[in-house]
Write a protein that holds these residues in place. Structure first.
Motif, PDB file in Angstrom:
ATOM      1  N   UNK A  74      18.190 -13.230  11.638  1.00 22.44           N
ATOM      2  CA  UNK A  74      18.837 -14.667  11.285  1.00 22.44           C
ATOM      3  C   UNK A  74      20.041 -14.794  10.134  1.00 22.44           C
ATOM      4  N   UNK A  75      20.803 -15.168  10.798  1.00 22.33           N
ATOM      5  CA  UNK A  75      22.295 -15.563   9.834  1.00 22.33           C
ATOM      6  C   UNK A  75      22.305 -16.215   8.775  1.00 22.33           C
ATOM      7  N   UNK A  76      21.700 -16.855   8.549  1.00 22.47           N
ATOM      8  CA  UNK A  76      21.326 -17.768   7.288  1.00 22.47           C
ATOM      9  C   UNK A  76      19.756 -18.176   6.963  1.00 22.47           C
ATOM     10  N   UNK A  77      18.738 -18.501   5.954  1.00 20.37           N
ATOM     11  CA  UNK A  77      17.428 -19.018   5.536  1.00 20.37           C
ATOM     12  C   UNK A  77      17.425 -20.605   7.036  1.00 20.37           C
ATOM     13  N   UNK A  78      15.861 -19.328   7.183  1.00 21.96           N
ATOM     14  CA  UNK A  78      15.547 -20.602   8.415  1.00 21.96           C
ATOM     15  C   UNK A  78      16.258 -20.739   9.625  1.00 21.96           C
ATOM     16  N   UNK A  79      17.084 -20.053  10.317  1.00 19.38           N
ATOM     17  CA  UNK A  79      18.531 -19.904  11.110  1.00 19.38           C
ATOM     18  C   UNK A  79      18.602 -18.941  12.225  1.00 19.38           C
ATOM     19  N   UNK A  80      18.292 -18.718  12.933  1.00 21.24           N
ATOM     20  CA  UNK A  80      18.001 -17.853  14.104  1.00 21.24           C
ATOM     21  C   UNK A  80      18.634 -17.294  15.560  1.00 21.24           C
ATOM     22  N   UNK A 155      11.541 -11.484   3.167  1.00 19.13           N
ATOM     23  CA  UNK A 155      12.077 -13.409   3.303  1.00 19.13           C
ATOM     24  C   UNK A 155      12.675 -12.843   1.780  1.00 19.13           C
ATOM     25  N   UNK A 156      12.496 -12.356   0.796  1.00 18.65           N
ATOM     26  CA  UNK A 156      12.978 -12.603   0.006  1.00 18.65           C
ATOM     27  C   UNK A 156      14.458 -11.830  -0.945  1.00 18.65           C
ATOM     28  N   UNK A 157      14.619 -10.328   0.316  1.00 21.59           N
ATOM     29  CA  UNK A 157      15.671  -9.753  -0.236  1.00 21.59           C
ATOM     30  C   UNK A 157      16.965 -10.899   0.834  1.00 21.59           C
ATOM     31  N   UNK A 158      16.748 -11.764   1.936  1.00 19.28           N
ATOM     32  CA  UNK A 158      17.143 -12.462   3.142  1.00 19.28           C
ATOM     33  C   UNK A 158      17.872 -13.656   2.175  1.00 19.28           C
ATOM     34  N   UNK A 159      17.232 -13.754   1.168  1.00 23.12           N
ATOM     35  CA  UNK A 159      17.459 -15.469   0.288  1.00 23.12           C
ATOM     36  C   UNK A 159      18.847 -14.966  -0.606  1.00 23.12           C
ATOM     37  N   UNK A 265      17.981   3.882 -15.875  1.00 21.95           N
ATOM     38  CA  UNK A 265      16.841   3.089 -14.395  1.00 21.95           C
ATOM     39  C   UNK A 265      17.434   3.273 -13.177  1.00 21.95           C
ATOM     40  N   UNK A 266      17.024   3.654 -11.885  1.00 26.80           N
ATOM     41  CA  UNK A 266      17.409   2.654 -10.691  1.00 26.80           C
ATOM     42  C   UNK A 266      16.260   2.268 -10.204  1.00 26.80           C
ATOM     43  N   UNK A 267      16.871   0.787 -10.069  1.00 30.67           N
ATOM     44  CA  UNK A 267      15.373   0.090  -9.573  1.00 30.67           C
ATOM     45  C   UNK A 267      16.560  -0.507  -7.173  1.00 30.67           C
ATOM     46  N   UNK A 268      16.032   0.519  -6.410  1.00 28.08           N
ATOM     47  CA  UNK A 268      16.575  -0.651  -5.373  1.00 28.08           C
ATOM     48  C   UNK A 268      15.948  -1.619  -4.667  1.00 28.08           C
ATOM     49  N   UNK A 269      16.565  -2.195  -3.712  1.00 29.98           N
ATOM     50  CA  UNK A 269      16.137  -3.461  -2.871  1.00 29.98           C
ATOM     51  C   UNK A 269      14.769  -3.806  -2.599  1.00 29.98           C
ATOM     52  N   UNK A 270      14.516  -2.334  -2.188  1.00 31.31           N
ATOM     53  CA  UNK A 270      12.650  -2.233  -1.711  1.00 31.31           C
ATOM     54  C   UNK A 270      11.862  -2.798  -3.377  1.00 31.31           C
ATOM     55  N   UNK A 271      12.182  -1.829  -4.490  1.00 31.35           N
ATOM     56  CA  UNK A 271      11.366  -2.154  -5.113  1.00 31.35           C
ATOM     57  C   UNK A 271      11.887  -2.818  -6.000  1.00 31.35           C
ATOM     58  N   UNK A 272      12.528  -3.640  -5.660  1.00 34.95           N
ATOM     59  CA  UNK A 272      12.941  -4.520  -6.702  1.00 34.95           C
ATOM     60  C   UNK A 272      12.226  -6.377  -6.116  1.00 34.95           C
ATOM     61  N   UNK A 273      12.088  -6.160  -4.965  1.00 40.51           N
ATOM     62  CA  UNK A 273      11.127  -7.991  -4.316  1.00 40.51           C
ATOM     63  C   UNK A 273       9.851  -7.196  -4.193  1.00 40.51           C
ATOM     64  N   UNK A 274       9.063  -5.632  -4.991  1.00 41.98           N
ATOM     65  CA  UNK A 274       8.039  -5.765  -5.322  1.00 41.98           C
ATOM     66  C   UNK A 274       8.126  -5.748  -6.739  1.00 41.98           C
ATOM     67  N   UNK A 275       8.903  -5.613  -7.435  1.00 40.67           N
ATOM     68  CA  UNK A 275       8.650  -6.197  -8.602  1.00 40.67           C
ATOM     69  C   UNK A 275       8.506  -7.821  -9.069  1.00 40.67           C
ATOM     70  N   UNK A 276       9.621  -8.324  -8.261  1.00 36.62           N
ATOM     71  CA  UNK A 276       9.491  -9.719  -8.192  1.00 36.62           C
ATOM     72  C   UNK A 276       8.472 -10.311  -7.690  1.00 36.62           C
ATOM     73  N   UNK A 277       7.596 -10.036  -6.884  1.00 30.67           N
ATOM     74  CA  UNK A 277       5.739 -10.301  -5.682  1.00 30.67           C
ATOM     75  C   UNK A 277       5.210 -10.093  -7.639  1.00 30.67           C
ATOM     76  N   UNK A 280       6.094 -12.092 -10.398  1.00 27.26           N
ATOM     77  CA  UNK A 280       6.435 -14.110  -9.974  1.00 27.26           C
ATOM     78  C   UNK A 280       7.287 -14.536  -9.979  1.00 27.26           C
ATOM     79  N   UNK A 281       8.429 -13.998  -9.754  1.00 24.14           N
ATOM     80  CA  UNK A 281       9.563 -14.608  -9.576  1.00 24.14           C
ATOM     81  C   UNK A 281       9.744 -14.766  -8.855  1.00 24.14           C
ATOM     82  N   UNK A 282      10.387 -16.038  -8.366  1.00 28.95           N
ATOM     83  CA  UNK A 282      10.933 -16.785  -6.740  1.00 28.95           C
ATOM     84  C   UNK A 282       9.620 -15.817  -6.374  1.00 28.95           C
ATOM     85  N   UNK A 283       8.648 -16.212  -5.978  1.00 23.84           N
ATOM     86  CA  UNK A 283       7.440 -16.612  -5.346  1.00 23.84           C
ATOM     87  C   UNK A 283       6.577 -17.051  -6.348  1.00 23.84           C
ATOM     88  N   UNK A 284       4.942 -18.712  -5.425  1.00 26.26           N
ATOM     89  CA  UNK A 284       4.427 -18.745  -6.356  1.00 26.26           C
ATOM     90  C   UNK A 284       3.355 -18.384  -4.770  1.00 26.26           C
TER      91      UNK A 284
END
Length: 305
Positions: A74-80, A155-159, A265-277, A280-284
Motif C-alpha cells: 500500500x503506497x498510500x492510504x486506500x491504494x494498493x 493501519x495506524x502505522x501506515x497512516x 522511556x522508549x516507545x517503539x512503533x508496536x507499543x505506540x499503536x497499542x497505546x493509541x488504541x 482512543x487516540x486516532x481511533x473510534x
C-alpha cells in the motif's frame, strides 16, 4: 452463487491488480465483483452490524492477508499494487490458500498464529466455520479481538508514516495528554536542541517531561547514539530528569539498556499503536459487544411465592 469467503478472494483480487498499476479499493472492489458476476442482491448483503457489506468486509480482509504475505503493498492510504512476489505466485498457477501462504510466507504465518485464520472475520463469526477449532467461544472471541487490533495497529502505522514529522510530534503530545500525563506543546522547528515536545505534569510547570518523536521507517532500528543525543538535550539548561523517546521504528538492545540506565522511556512503533488504541487516540469505537452471564446472586434465594 454464494458470496466468496475472504480466502477465496485472494486470486480474484490479484487478478484485478496484476498489471502493476496502483488501484484504489473502490475500483478494485468493482472489478472483482464484475469478474465474479456477483448480483446486486449479493453485493448488498450487510454484516449484522449494518456498518459494511459482507463483500467489502471480506475483500478488505483478503487485502489485509495478502499484504501480510508481502503479495501486495500500500503506497498510500486506500491504494494498493501487486508486488513482484505477488506476480510470481499469481503466474505460477498454484492455488492461493491460507495453508499455502502459512507454509511459504513467514510474515503471514506470524500474523495468523493464534487467530482464526479460517474464520470469515465478520460479526457473526464466533465458531470456526470448519469446526476444527477446539477453543471455547470466549477464547475465540479474544483471538478475533486480538487479530482486529493487530490489523488496526498496522493501519495506524501506515497512516502515521504518510503524515508529516510535525504531525507526528503533535501526536506524541496528544497521546501523553490522553494518558493523563498533563498538557504539553510541540517545540519550534529550529532551535529546539533535539527536543520535540514538552509535557507539563503539573499546571505550574514544576515537573516537565521532554519528548523526542522520530517518524522513521518501521524497519529501521534506532541505536544507542540517538538516545545519547536525546539525553544530552535533556541536560539543558534547564536540566530535565524525565524523557520519553517515541518512534515508529524499533530500538536496539544497546539503546534500551542505555535508556534504562538514564531513566528514559522508549516507545517503539508496536507499543505506540497499542497505546493509541488503548487510550482512543486516532481511533473510534465501531461496535460494542456485551457478553452476559447468569446472575447467580439473583437465583440464590428463592424469595418468589
Amino acid at each position: 452463487m454464494a458470496l466468496p469467503k475472504y480466502n477465496e478472494l485472494y486470486k480474484p483480487l490479484l487478478d484485478v491488480i496484476q498489471d502493476g498499476q496502483i488501484y484504489c479499493m473502490k475500483e478494485t472492489a468493482t472489478k472483482v465483483a464484475e469478474n465474479l458476476n456477483l448480483s446486486v442482491e449479493e453485493l448488498a448483503e450487510q454484516l449484522p452490524s449494518q456498518r459494511q457489506t459482507i463483500f467489502i468486509n471480506r475483500l478488505n480482509w483478503a487485502k489485509t492477508y495478502l499484504k501480510k504475505a508481502g503479495l501486495i503493498e500500500s503506497p498510500s492510504r486506500g491504494n494498493y499494487l501487486i508486488t513482484s512476489e505477488g506476480k510470481a505466485l499469481l503466474n505460477s498457477g498454484v492455488p492461493i490458500t491460507n495453508e499455502y501462504l502459512k507454509t511459504h510466507y513467514p510474515s503471514f504465518a506470524r500474523f495468523v498464529s493464534g487467530s482464526l485464520a479460517e474464520t470469515e472475520h465478520d460479526a457473526s463469526a464466533v465458531v470456526n466455520s470448519n469446526h476444527e477449532d477446539e477453543r471455547t467461544p470466549e477464547e475465540q472471541l479474544d483471538s478475533i479481538h486480538k487479530t482486529l487490533n493487530e490489523n488496526l495497529a498496522d493501519e495506524l502505522l501506515d497512516i502515521i508514516m504518510q503524515r508529516s514529522p510535525s504531525f507526528f510530534e503533535q501526536l506524541v503530545v496528544d497521546l501523553m495528554k490522553a494518558m493523563d500525563y498533563g498538557d504539553g506543546f510541540r517545540t519550534k522547528y529550529s532551535g529546539d536542541d533535539g527536543i520535540d515536545g514538552v509535557i507539563n505534569e503539573d499546571k505550574l510547570g514544576f515537573n516537565l517531561i521532554y519528548t523526542q518523536a522520530k517518524r522513521w521507517n518501521p524497519d529501521v532500528t534506532i541505536g544507542k547514539p540517538e538516545i545519547q543525543k536525546f539525553f544530552g538535550a535533556m541536560m539543558g539548561p534547564p536540566r530535565i530528569d524525565k524523557g520519553l523517546f517515541i518512534t515508529t521504528a524499533k530500538f536496539s538492545k544497546g539503546a534500551r539498556e542505555y535508556a534504562e540506565a538514564q531513566h528514559i522511556i522508549l516507545v517503539d512503533g508496536k507499543q505506540l499503536t497499542a497505546l493509541m488504541i488503548e487510550y482512543g487516540l486516532g481511533v473510534s469505537v465501531q461496535k460494542v459487544y456485551k457478553i452476559k452471564r447468569v446472575d447467580t446472586d439473583y437465583f440464590e434465594d428463592d424469595i418468589l411465592t
